[in-house]
Write a protein that holds these residues in place. Structure first.
Motif, PDB file in Angstrom:
ATOM      1  N   SER A   1       0.831  -1.204   0.000  1.00 45.49           N
ATOM      2  CA  SER A   1       0.000   0.000   0.000  1.00 45.49           C
ATOM      3  C   SER A   1       0.864   1.250   0.000  1.00 45.49           C
ATOM      4  O   SER A   1       2.030   1.229   0.385  1.00 45.49           O
ATOM      5  CB  SER A   1      -0.921   0.017   1.225  1.00 45.49           C
ATOM      6  N   VAL A   2       0.250   2.341  -0.431  1.00 47.57           N
ATOM      7  CA  VAL A   2       0.852   3.674  -0.349  1.00 47.57           C
ATOM      8  C   VAL A   2       0.033   4.473   0.649  1.00 47.57           C
ATOM      9  O   VAL A   2      -1.210   4.482   0.586  1.00 47.57           O
ATOM     10  CB  VAL A   2       0.862   4.369  -1.728  1.00 47.57           C
ATOM     11  N   VAL A   3       0.720   5.128   1.565  1.00 48.53           N
ATOM     12  CA  VAL A   3       0.057   5.880   2.626  1.00 48.53           C
ATOM     13  C   VAL A   3       0.317   7.370   2.439  1.00 48.53           C
ATOM     14  O   VAL A   3       1.474   7.797   2.312  1.00 48.53           O
ATOM     15  CB  VAL A   3       0.552   5.415   4.015  1.00 48.53           C
ATOM     16  N   LEU A   4      -0.752   8.156   2.388  1.00 50.74           N
ATOM     17  CA  LEU A   4      -0.679   9.608   2.236  1.00 50.74           C
ATOM     18  C   LEU A   4      -1.284  10.253   3.473  1.00 50.74           C
ATOM     19  O   LEU A   4      -2.476  10.074   3.754  1.00 50.74           O
ATOM     20  CB  LEU A   4      -1.434  10.049   0.976  1.00 50.74           C
ATOM     21  N   ASP A   5      -0.449  10.955   4.221  1.00 49.44           N
ATOM     22  CA  ASP A   5      -0.898  11.603   5.456  1.00 49.44           C
ATOM     23  C   ASP A   5      -1.670  10.637   6.365  1.00 49.44           C
ATOM     24  O   ASP A   5      -2.706  10.981   6.943  1.00 49.44           O
ATOM     25  CB  ASP A   5      -1.759  12.830   5.141  1.00 49.44           C
ATOM     26  N   GLY A   6      -1.145   9.418   6.464  1.00 48.70           N
ATOM     27  CA  GLY A   6      -1.719   8.434   7.372  1.00 48.70           C
ATOM     28  C   GLY A   6      -2.849   7.603   6.813  1.00 48.70           C
ATOM     29  O   GLY A   6      -3.332   6.670   7.478  1.00 48.70           O
ATOM     30  N   ASP A   7      -3.311   7.890   5.589  1.00 50.62           N
ATOM     31  CA  ASP A   7      -4.427   7.163   4.975  1.00 50.62           C
ATOM     32  C   ASP A   7      -3.946   6.344   3.787  1.00 50.62           C
ATOM     33  O   ASP A   7      -3.066   6.775   3.038  1.00 50.62           O
ATOM     34  CB  ASP A   7      -5.514   8.132   4.496  1.00 50.62           C
ATOM     35  N   ASP A   8      -4.539   5.179   3.596  1.00 50.87           N
ATOM     36  CA  ASP A   8      -4.271   4.371   2.409  1.00 50.87           C
ATOM     37  C   ASP A   8      -4.752   5.146   1.184  1.00 50.87           C
ATOM     38  O   ASP A   8      -5.953   5.438   1.057  1.00 50.87           O
ATOM     39  CB  ASP A   8      -5.014   3.036   2.530  1.00 50.87           C
ATOM     40  N   ILE A   9      -3.835   5.482   0.306  1.00 47.13           N
ATOM     41  CA  ILE A   9      -4.180   6.352  -0.823  1.00 47.13           C
ATOM     42  C   ILE A   9      -5.212   5.710  -1.743  1.00 47.13           C
ATOM     43  O   ILE A   9      -5.996   6.404  -2.397  1.00 47.13           O
ATOM     44  CB  ILE A   9      -2.901   6.739  -1.610  1.00 47.13           C
ATOM     45  N   ALA A  10      -5.247   4.376  -1.789  1.00 45.68           N
ATOM     46  CA  ALA A  10      -6.197   3.680  -2.656  1.00 45.68           C
ATOM     47  C   ALA A  10      -7.636   3.870  -2.193  1.00 45.68           C
ATOM     48  O   ALA A  10      -8.571   3.713  -2.987  1.00 45.68           O
ATOM     49  CB  ALA A  10      -5.860   2.196  -2.711  1.00 45.68           C
ATOM     50  N   ARG A  11      -7.823   4.217  -0.936  1.00 47.74           N
ATOM     51  CA  ARG A  11      -9.175   4.372  -0.393  1.00 47.74           C
ATOM     52  C   ARG A  11      -9.663   5.824  -0.408  1.00 47.74           C
ATOM     53  O   ARG A  11     -10.799   6.094  -0.030  1.00 47.74           O
ATOM     54  CB  ARG A  11      -9.217   3.825   1.037  1.00 47.74           C
ATOM     55  N   LEU A  12      -8.786   6.729  -0.825  1.00 46.89           N
ATOM     56  CA  LEU A  12      -9.173   8.134  -0.881  1.00 46.89           C
ATOM     57  C   LEU A  12      -9.849   8.461  -2.208  1.00 46.89           C
ATOM     58  O   LEU A  12      -9.539   7.861  -3.246  1.00 46.89           O
ATOM     59  CB  LEU A  12      -7.937   9.024  -0.707  1.00 46.89           C
ATOM     60  N   ARG A  13     -10.743   9.425  -2.191  1.00 49.86           N
ATOM     61  CA  ARG A  13     -11.337   9.901  -3.439  1.00 49.86           C
ATOM     62  C   ARG A  13     -10.286  10.621  -4.271  1.00 49.86           C
ATOM     63  O   ARG A  13      -9.375  11.258  -3.724  1.00 49.86           O
ATOM     64  CB  ARG A  13     -12.499  10.852  -3.155  1.00 49.86           C
ATOM     65  N   THR A  14     -10.404  10.518  -5.586  1.00 57.51           N
ATOM     66  CA  THR A  14      -9.449  11.169  -6.483  1.00 57.51           C
ATOM     67  C   THR A  14      -9.346  12.656  -6.189  1.00 57.51           C
ATOM     68  O   THR A  14      -8.257  13.233  -6.171  1.00 57.51           O
ATOM     69  CB  THR A  14      -9.875  10.945  -7.949  1.00 57.51           C
ATOM     70  N   ARG A  15     -10.483  13.290  -5.934  1.00 56.52           N
ATOM     71  CA  ARG A  15     -10.503  14.723  -5.638  1.00 56.52           C
ATOM     72  C   ARG A  15      -9.716  15.020  -4.357  1.00 56.52           C
ATOM     73  O   ARG A  15      -8.990  16.010  -4.276  1.00 56.52           O
ATOM     74  CB  ARG A  15     -11.943  15.213  -5.505  1.00 56.52           C
ATOM     75  N   ASP A  16      -9.841  14.148  -3.361  1.00 61.17           N
ATOM     76  CA  ASP A  16      -9.132  14.371  -2.102  1.00 61.17           C
ATOM     77  C   ASP A  16      -7.629  14.188  -2.269  1.00 61.17           C
ATOM     78  O   ASP A  16      -6.838  14.910  -1.654  1.00 61.17           O
ATOM     79  CB  ASP A  16      -9.666  13.420  -1.024  1.00 61.17           C
ATOM     80  N   VAL A  17      -7.231  13.214  -3.091  1.00 61.50           N
ATOM     81  CA  VAL A  17      -5.800  13.035  -3.378  1.00 61.50           C
ATOM     82  C   VAL A  17      -5.253  14.269  -4.075  1.00 61.50           C
ATOM     83  O   VAL A  17      -4.174  14.776  -3.742  1.00 61.50           O
ATOM     84  CB  VAL A  17      -5.564  11.777  -4.242  1.00 61.50           C
ATOM     85  N   ALA A  18      -5.994  14.791  -5.055  1.00 66.74           N
ATOM     86  CA  ALA A  18      -5.540  15.956  -5.823  1.00 66.74           C
ATOM     87  C   ALA A  18      -5.456  17.211  -4.970  1.00 66.74           C
ATOM     88  O   ALA A  18      -4.719  18.144  -5.308  1.00 66.74           O
ATOM     89  CB  ALA A  18      -6.478  16.195  -7.009  1.00 66.74           C
ATOM     90  N   ARG A  19      -6.204  17.254  -3.870  1.00 64.64           N
ATOM     91  CA  ARG A  19      -6.120  18.410  -2.973  1.00 64.64           C
ATOM     92  C   ARG A  19      -4.883  18.352  -2.085  1.00 64.64           C
ATOM     93  O   ARG A  19      -4.490  19.356  -1.495  1.00 64.64           O
ATOM     94  CB  ARG A  19      -7.373  18.478  -2.102  1.00 64.64           C
ATOM     95  N   LYS A  20      -4.281  17.160  -1.973  1.00 65.32           N
ATOM     96  CA  LYS A  20      -3.115  16.989  -1.112  1.00 65.32           C
ATOM     97  C   LYS A  20      -1.816  16.837  -1.884  1.00 65.32           C
ATOM     98  O   LYS A  20      -0.738  17.181  -1.385  1.00 65.32           O
ATOM     99  CB  LYS A  20      -3.300  15.746  -0.225  1.00 65.32           C
ATOM    100  N   LEU A  21      -1.896  16.292  -3.088  1.00 67.40           N
ATOM    101  CA  LEU A  21      -0.705  15.895  -3.831  1.00 67.40           C
ATOM    102  C   LEU A  21      -0.787  16.399  -5.258  1.00 67.40           C
ATOM    103  O   LEU A  21      -1.785  16.190  -5.945  1.00 67.40           O
ATOM    104  CB  LEU A  21      -0.603  14.361  -3.797  1.00 67.40           C
TER     105      LEU A  21
END
Length: 291
Positions: free
Chosen positions: A74-94
């Motif tokens: 898995s890849v973890v972004l700010d403590g969350d599994d990036i695969a489980r995040l919404r695309t929009r939420d990923v784009a707001r962080k990365l």
């Protein structure tokens, strides 16, 4: 001569990594490129991934940005599994700048940079003066405000790279992944773009780069990740990582590593077959050559 692999991360201050891969395996068409890889990206420093062609540098960056899905791990972004995040939420962080991005023909600089605000738009939240201010600030930060009305396809390579970085900044993220941002640029424009990246780092951004030029990688990075055959060979500050032995193991390159006369990082002097003075070859370099 065996290479002592360095795994300490410089300049992280002991803080939790913004982005990390845990036991990641990734491949294409049944071929494994990265196998069971662990890596953590320290916050607020410039991390550069280097390695020979085909070693998995861009694959790792694309996996960290969720463009590629691991078959394991898995890849973890700010403590969350990036695969489980919404695309929009990923784009707001990365923010991600891929290799050789292409803009639609005739699109202006201002219009392209404004697309960086799309993750913040919805049917409830349309374009606002706040979005316009963010775009204007991104154009100013990258020094392309005077190009706002020009078509992107009419710009020079260095100008285009600044515009694409500006679009990434307009996303409002402080975590930037840039895949070979100096490709196709001459040395002067490459340094210009990396100076901009360094300015972003100084403003508090966490930056991950893939670069081919080893001396630019050592000059502009606080943390190097050296890859070989889909694995991490070494990681740490350039002063701790770059040695003649490591360069030979990672790239098959004969080189002498000296102090940079204008900086505080190591300088790599490649050694080919021609125009080499034997009296300038030290014992370690000769051993690498014979090895």
């Amino acid at each position: 001569m065996a290479v002592e692999h360095v795994t300490g991360i410089a300049s992280g201050g002991g803080e939790t990594a913004r982005l990390a891969a845990r036991g990641v395996t990734v491949g294409y068409g049944g071929r494994v490129v990265i196998d069971d890889l662990d890596v953590a990206i320290p916050p607020r420093v410039i991390t550069t991934i280097i390695g020979s062609n085909g070693c998995g540098k861009s694959t790792l960056l694309r996996t960290l940005s969720r463009l590629l899905k691991p078959t394991r791990g898995s890849v973890v972004l700010d403590g969350d599994d990036i695969a489980r995040l919404r695309t929009r939420d990923v784009a707001r962080k990365l923010g991600l700048l891929p290799q050789a991005p292409v803009a639609p023909e005739g699109l202006t600089v201002a219009d392209l940079v404004a697309r960086g605000r799309h993750p913040h738009q919805s049917w409830l939240r349309q374009w606002s003066s706040d979005d316009a201010a963010v775009v204007e600030r991104a154009l100013d930060m990258t020094g392309v405000a005077d190009l706002a009305d020009r078509p992107v396809d009419a710009l020079s390579g260095g100008q285009r790279q600044r515009v694409w970085i500006s679009m990434t900044l307009a996303q409002g993220t402080d975590l930037l992944l840039l895949d070979e941002p100096t490709t196709y640029l001459d040395l002067a424009h490459a340094i210009d773009v990396l100076d901009l990246v360094d300015d972003l780092h100084e403003s508090g951004c966490t930056v991950v780069l893939v670069l081919h030029d080893l001396n630019l990688a050592t000059r502009y990075s606080d943390n190097l990740i050296v890859m070989k055959a889909g694995s991490i060979l070494a990681q740490g500050h350039p002063r701790d990582v770059i040695t003649a032995e490591l360069l030979h193991e990672a790239f098959g390159l004969r080189a002498k590593v000296i102090d940079d006369p204008v900086g505080d990082r190591p300088l790599i002097v490649p050694i080919g077959r021609a125009h080499v003075r034997p009296d300038r070859m030290d014992k370690d370099t000769v051993q690498v050559r014979l090895g």
